[in-house]
Design a protein around this motif. Sequence first.
Motif, PDB file in Angstrom:
ATOM      1  N   ASP A  44      -3.509  18.002  78.431  1.00 36.85           N
ATOM      2  CA  ASP A  44      -4.961  18.826  79.446  1.00 36.85           C
ATOM      3  C   ASP A  44      -5.356  19.091  77.762  1.00 36.85           C
ATOM      4  O   ASP A  44      -4.418  20.394  77.703  1.00 36.85           O
ATOM      5  CB  ASP A  44      -4.613  19.435  80.209  1.00 36.85           C
ATOM      6  N   ILE A  45      -6.705  19.371  77.777  1.00 36.99           N
ATOM      7  CA  ILE A  45      -7.304  20.166  77.088  1.00 36.99           C
ATOM      8  C   ILE A  45      -8.752  21.417  76.607  1.00 36.99           C
ATOM      9  O   ILE A  45      -9.340  20.287  77.500  1.00 36.99           O
ATOM     10  CB  ILE A  45      -7.311  19.699  74.797  1.00 36.99           C
ATOM     11  N   LYS A  46      -8.341  22.455  76.825  1.00 40.73           N
ATOM     12  CA  LYS A  46      -9.221  23.431  77.124  1.00 40.73           C
ATOM     13  C   LYS A  46     -10.312  23.938  76.180  1.00 40.73           C
ATOM     14  O   LYS A  46      -9.090  25.013  74.917  1.00 40.73           O
ATOM     15  CB  LYS A  46      -9.051  24.866  77.913  1.00 40.73           C
ATOM     16  N   VAL A  47     -10.797  23.681  76.049  1.00 42.02           N
ATOM     17  CA  VAL A  47     -12.028  23.788  74.060  1.00 42.02           C
ATOM     18  C   VAL A  47     -13.440  24.934  74.629  1.00 42.02           C
ATOM     19  O   VAL A  47     -13.989  24.736  75.906  1.00 42.02           O
ATOM     20  CB  VAL A  47     -12.126  23.165  73.158  1.00 42.02           C
ATOM     21  N   GLY A  48     -12.727  26.532  74.524  1.00 41.87           N
ATOM     22  CA  GLY A  48     -14.229  27.443  74.719  1.00 41.87           C
ATOM     23  C   GLY A  48     -14.489  27.749  76.230  1.00 41.87           C
ATOM     24  O   GLY A  48     -13.069  27.685  77.006  1.00 41.87           O
TER      25      GLY A  48
END
Length: 339
Positions: free
Chosen positions: A77-81
């Motif tokens: 899982d990747i969260k950007v900004g």
Amino acid sequence: MASTENQRSAVKIVTAVAVAAIVWTSVFSVSAQAISDENSTNTETQVSDELLVLPNGDAIVSNEFGDIDIVDGVTVDIKVGANDYKSYDVPKTNVGDALEHANIKLGEYDTVNKSLKAKVDENTKIKVNRVSFKKTTKTKKLMYKTVKKKTSSLYVGQKKVIKKGKKGTKKVTYTKKIVNGKVTKTIVSGTKITKKSSKKVVLVGTKRKNYRMYANNPTSFKTKSSGGIGTIYDHNGKKIAYKKVISGPATAYSASAGARTSVGDSVHIGGVAVNPNVIPYGSKLYIETPDGSIVYGYAVANDTGGFIHTSNTVVDLFFPSESTCIQFGRRNVKIYVLA
């Protein structure tokens, strides 16, 4: 139906050969395709740029030179900004590879919650903070300094401005740190003077007044140096504040020892008679002539007399002898009601 170990190995070999052929004929790009062997049918694959994820969890990775590696695949899982977390299929290598295969590029000041060399697994959550800096410039006034110079040409308490101060201007640069679209910090990153200020010069008197004290006035009490409508300096050069000043004629009186005032005090030097409607009993006073040459000094309003009905006298000063009263006579004074 689950594949056996022999079947899985066969899948890897056949897939590697198939992908190599596609990379050679398609300028090293991988497209979605069905991969099957003699023991498996209808086996689907997932394709994301140069990453091919197989049903068994493996991943086929190719590069611009046509090199092909088969590694374990993993979903992270990747969260950007300020966006929400999203799931990405990536090689089971490290955070840096995961971001690269998810096509997430890092800016110059961006930060990641994990080291780029940290290993990834199914529980890995990667957070990318988008960081930027913005500069703004404002023009502000530059205050001038006040310089005080002592002079014997002025009396204590007197001041004279011989040079007016002028304000200057300066440009102040602020740098804002913006994280995920929100300002988290602002600092002054630069200052430039565009117009210099000029100093204000004030002369401060040190000369003592030549005064005459008609009687040894022992009256004393604590006084404030500020807080009234104005300030004066007493005969000793002490700064005192006053809340009201009354000017007018003063007279003098004496009384026998043991005599009592209107408020019950014994008569004494520093006790003065007033009109209580103008100056209430108990008021603390400082009395001198307008030019400061004759000083009665500190006093307390504690008495009154018939003079308030028969003349325009503003105060009757107590002296211990009639001869001193005659010598003082009648003269104009300033009564400072102290703050």
